[in-house]
Design a protein around this motif. Sequence first.
Motif, PDB file in Angstrom:
ATOM      1  N   THR A  58       0.669  -0.911  -0.330  1.00 29.92           N
ATOM      2  CA  THR A  58       0.090   0.575  -0.160  1.00 29.92           C
ATOM      3  C   THR A  58       0.876   0.954  -0.516  1.00 29.92           C
ATOM      4  O   THR A  58       1.812   0.859   0.672  1.00 29.92           O
ATOM      5  CB  THR A  58      -0.703  -0.166   2.061  1.00 29.92           C
ATOM      6  OG1 THR A  58      -1.918  -1.204   1.437  1.00 29.92           O
ATOM      7  CG2 THR A  58      -2.153   1.400   1.138  1.00 29.92           C
ATOM      8  N   LEU A  59       0.428   2.435  -0.773  1.00 24.55           N
ATOM      9  CA  LEU A  59       1.419   3.217  -1.206  1.00 24.55           C
ATOM     10  C   LEU A  59       0.543   4.664  -0.497  1.00 24.55           C
ATOM     11  O   LEU A  59      -0.460   4.514  -1.271  1.00 24.55           O
ATOM     12  CB  LEU A  59       1.849   3.647  -2.224  1.00 24.55           C
ATOM     13  CG  LEU A  59       2.687   1.721  -3.058  1.00 24.55           C
ATOM     14  CD1 LEU A  59       3.451   2.807  -4.455  1.00 24.55           C
ATOM     15  CD2 LEU A  59       4.448   2.124  -2.160  1.00 24.55           C
ATOM     16  N   ASP A 118       2.391   5.833  -8.229  1.00 20.68           N
ATOM     17  CA  ASP A 118       2.996   4.643  -7.851  1.00 20.68           C
ATOM     18  C   ASP A 118       4.391   5.128  -7.263  1.00 20.68           C
ATOM     19  O   ASP A 118       4.893   3.931  -6.884  1.00 20.68           O
ATOM     20  CB  ASP A 118       3.238   4.116  -9.646  1.00 20.68           C
ATOM     21  CG  ASP A 118       1.834   3.872 -10.098  1.00 20.68           C
ATOM     22  OD1 ASP A 118       1.082   2.588  -9.418  1.00 20.68           O
ATOM     23  OD2 ASP A 118       1.710   3.777 -11.371  1.00 20.68           O
ATOM     24  N   PHE A 119       4.316   6.468  -7.812  1.00 17.33           N
ATOM     25  CA  PHE A 119       5.669   6.736  -7.320  1.00 17.33           C
ATOM     26  C   PHE A 119       5.886   7.953  -6.436  1.00 17.33           C
ATOM     27  O   PHE A 119       7.169   7.643  -5.229  1.00 17.33           O
ATOM     28  CB  PHE A 119       6.718   6.823  -8.106  1.00 17.33           C
ATOM     29  CG  PHE A 119       6.253   8.718  -8.983  1.00 17.33           C
ATOM     30  CD1 PHE A 119       6.527  10.041  -8.793  1.00 17.33           C
ATOM     31  CD2 PHE A 119       5.528   9.051 -10.290  1.00 17.33           C
ATOM     32  CE1 PHE A 119       6.351  11.338  -9.393  1.00 17.33           C
ATOM     33  CE2 PHE A 119       5.190   9.424 -11.043  1.00 17.33           C
ATOM     34  CZ  PHE A 119       6.188  11.271 -10.255  1.00 17.33           C
ATOM     35  N   PRO A 174      14.364  15.857 -10.363  1.00 14.32           N
ATOM     36  CA  PRO A 174      13.310  15.050  -9.080  1.00 14.32           C
ATOM     37  C   PRO A 174      11.894  14.811  -9.687  1.00 14.32           C
ATOM     38  O   PRO A 174      12.128  15.239 -11.073  1.00 14.32           O
ATOM     39  CB  PRO A 174      13.632  16.794  -8.470  1.00 14.32           C
ATOM     40  CG  PRO A 174      15.011  17.527  -8.602  1.00 14.32           C
ATOM     41  CD  PRO A 174      14.721  17.599 -10.313  1.00 14.32           C
ATOM     42  N   LEU A 175      11.770  13.671  -9.266  1.00 13.07           N
ATOM     43  CA  LEU A 175       9.579  13.617  -9.723  1.00 13.07           C
ATOM     44  C   LEU A 175       9.163  14.234  -9.124  1.00 13.07           C
ATOM     45  O   LEU A 175       9.159  14.307  -7.552  1.00 13.07           O
ATOM     46  CB  LEU A 175      10.040  11.950  -9.057  1.00 13.07           C
ATOM     47  CG  LEU A 175      10.788  11.077  -9.700  1.00 13.07           C
ATOM     48  CD1 LEU A 175      10.718   9.493  -9.116  1.00 13.07           C
ATOM     49  CD2 LEU A 175      10.721  11.172 -11.122  1.00 13.07           C
ATOM     50  N   THR A 176       8.529  15.030  -9.564  1.00 16.78           N
ATOM     51  CA  THR A 176       7.709  15.628  -8.851  1.00 16.78           C
ATOM     52  C   THR A 176       5.869  15.083  -9.468  1.00 16.78           C
ATOM     53  O   THR A 176       5.882  14.040 -10.417  1.00 16.78           O
ATOM     54  CB  THR A 176       7.569  16.913  -9.767  1.00 16.78           C
ATOM     55  OG1 THR A 176       7.282  17.228 -10.826  1.00 16.78           O
ATOM     56  CG2 THR A 176       9.003  17.357  -9.129  1.00 16.78           C
ATOM     57  N   ALA A 177       4.940  15.946  -9.582  1.00 11.84           N
ATOM     58  CA  ALA A 177       3.043  15.962  -9.772  1.00 11.84           C
ATOM     59  C   ALA A 177       3.340  15.975 -11.296  1.00 11.84           C
ATOM     60  O   ALA A 177       2.740  14.735 -11.984  1.00 11.84           O
ATOM     61  CB  ALA A 177       3.062  16.264  -9.649  1.00 11.84           C
ATOM     62  N   ASP A 178       4.269  17.005 -11.744  1.00 13.36           N
ATOM     63  CA  ASP A 178       5.107  16.292 -13.448  1.00 13.36           C
ATOM     64  C   ASP A 178       5.582  15.688 -14.090  1.00 13.36           C
ATOM     65  O   ASP A 178       5.539  15.682 -15.271  1.00 13.36           O
ATOM     66  CB  ASP A 178       5.400  18.059 -13.514  1.00 13.36           C
ATOM     67  CG  ASP A 178       4.047  19.313 -13.305  1.00 13.36           C
ATOM     68  OD1 ASP A 178       3.017  18.846 -12.865  1.00 13.36           O
ATOM     69  OD2 ASP A 178       4.671  20.573 -12.675  1.00 13.36           O
ATOM     70  N   SER A 179       6.080  14.892 -13.428  1.00 16.14           N
ATOM     71  CA  SER A 179       7.096  13.569 -14.185  1.00 16.14           C
ATOM     72  C   SER A 179       6.255  13.066 -15.191  1.00 16.14           C
ATOM     73  O   SER A 179       4.756  12.726 -14.715  1.00 16.14           O
ATOM     74  CB  SER A 179       7.663  13.548 -13.094  1.00 16.14           C
ATOM     75  OG  SER A 179       8.575  14.072 -12.543  1.00 16.14           O
ATOM     76  N   ILE A 180       6.939  12.083 -15.947  1.00 18.65           N
ATOM     77  CA  ILE A 180       5.766  11.858 -16.991  1.00 18.65           C
ATOM     78  C   ILE A 180       6.129  10.078 -16.874  1.00 18.65           C
ATOM     79  O   ILE A 180       5.872   9.369 -17.405  1.00 18.65           O
ATOM     80  CB  ILE A 180       6.094  11.547 -18.591  1.00 18.65           C
ATOM     81  CG1 ILE A 180       8.355  11.481 -18.835  1.00 18.65           C
ATOM     82  CG2 ILE A 180       6.194  13.304 -18.717  1.00 18.65           C
ATOM     83  CD1 ILE A 180       8.684  11.490 -20.029  1.00 18.65           C
ATOM     84  N   VAL A 203      11.595   6.387 -13.844  1.00 21.29           N
ATOM     85  CA  VAL A 203      11.738   6.641 -12.889  1.00 21.29           C
ATOM     86  C   VAL A 203      13.411   5.622 -12.129  1.00 21.29           C
ATOM     87  O   VAL A 203      13.149   4.446 -13.082  1.00 21.29           O
ATOM     88  CB  VAL A 203      10.490   6.023 -11.528  1.00 21.29           C
ATOM     89  CG1 VAL A 203      11.317   5.805 -10.269  1.00 21.29           C
ATOM     90  CG2 VAL A 203       9.548   6.956 -11.936  1.00 21.29           C
ATOM     91  N   VAL A 204      14.202   5.944 -11.693  1.00 15.79           N
ATOM     92  CA  VAL A 204      15.360   5.469 -11.361  1.00 15.79           C
ATOM     93  C   VAL A 204      14.542   5.917 -10.076  1.00 15.79           C
ATOM     94  O   VAL A 204      15.117   6.815  -9.375  1.00 15.79           O
ATOM     95  CB  VAL A 204      16.162   6.437 -11.672  1.00 15.79           C
ATOM     96  CG1 VAL A 204      17.763   6.076 -11.261  1.00 15.79           C
ATOM     97  CG2 VAL A 204      16.361   6.104 -13.486  1.00 15.79           C
TER      98      VAL A 204
END
Length: 260
Positions: free
Chosen positions: A101-102, A208-209, A230-236, A239-240
């Motif tokens: 669960t995330l 998911d992330f 950096p990963l944000t709400a706008d990332s496509i 993922v690494v």
Amino acid sequence: MRVTDAEITFAETLAELAGAAIRPYFRRSHGLEAKEDASPVTLADRAAEQAMRAAIEARFPDDAIIGEEYGVREGRSGRAWVLDPIDGTRAFISGRPIFGTLIALVAEGWPVLGVIDQPILRERWTGVIGRPTLFNGTPASTRRCPELSRALLATTSPALFGDNQLHAFEHLDAAVMSTVLGGDCYNYACVASGWLDIVVEDGLKLHDFAALVPVVEGAGGRMCDWAGDPLTADSIGEVVAAGDPARIEDILEALACRGH
């Protein structure tokens, strides 16, 4: 944004609610259906998200909710609770306790709090920006990886990559010591605890992330997209995750060969 102790406790309460909804269905009749995108969904997915959403609506009525199963409830606070009740439904329906669960709290598009909860094994990773990640209440730590050729890499499935991304992943796969398939969010928890070195995936959505970022980075790792941003709400959704931030450039260099 500063995350309060009360908000951390609330996120862990959400995990408890989700786990209580999920456990009665594990390795039992779970009402499997296929969604419009052909991905699986069960009664457990829906019950867990409903329980979490009800708690958020009661406690934080101005916050948005973004859930995999029930979509978006708009908010007014600039904050959003991002929920994936069962990340790894295929593992769940096959009786494998490597789903999770995330739960994330995202402020102005940035993940600031994340929980990865495995309700069957009762394992929980809690990450908060600016604080050390905790695994069942004890600090978790990623491990050092002196060179890419000694790294243990994981991904859920190569079938989830686009054609160009698959070519890039295969290039990285050839550069590491070994690759593990399957695992969904549990792979990122294993990076946070120093059991895996790298996770690379494509096509992920915010639910998911978002929770993964505070967990991995609070344990000493780094998460970014395939461009190193950096990963944000706008990332496509590329993922690494790297347990050792010193390996990020090596990973990105290997992935840069897509389509060549």
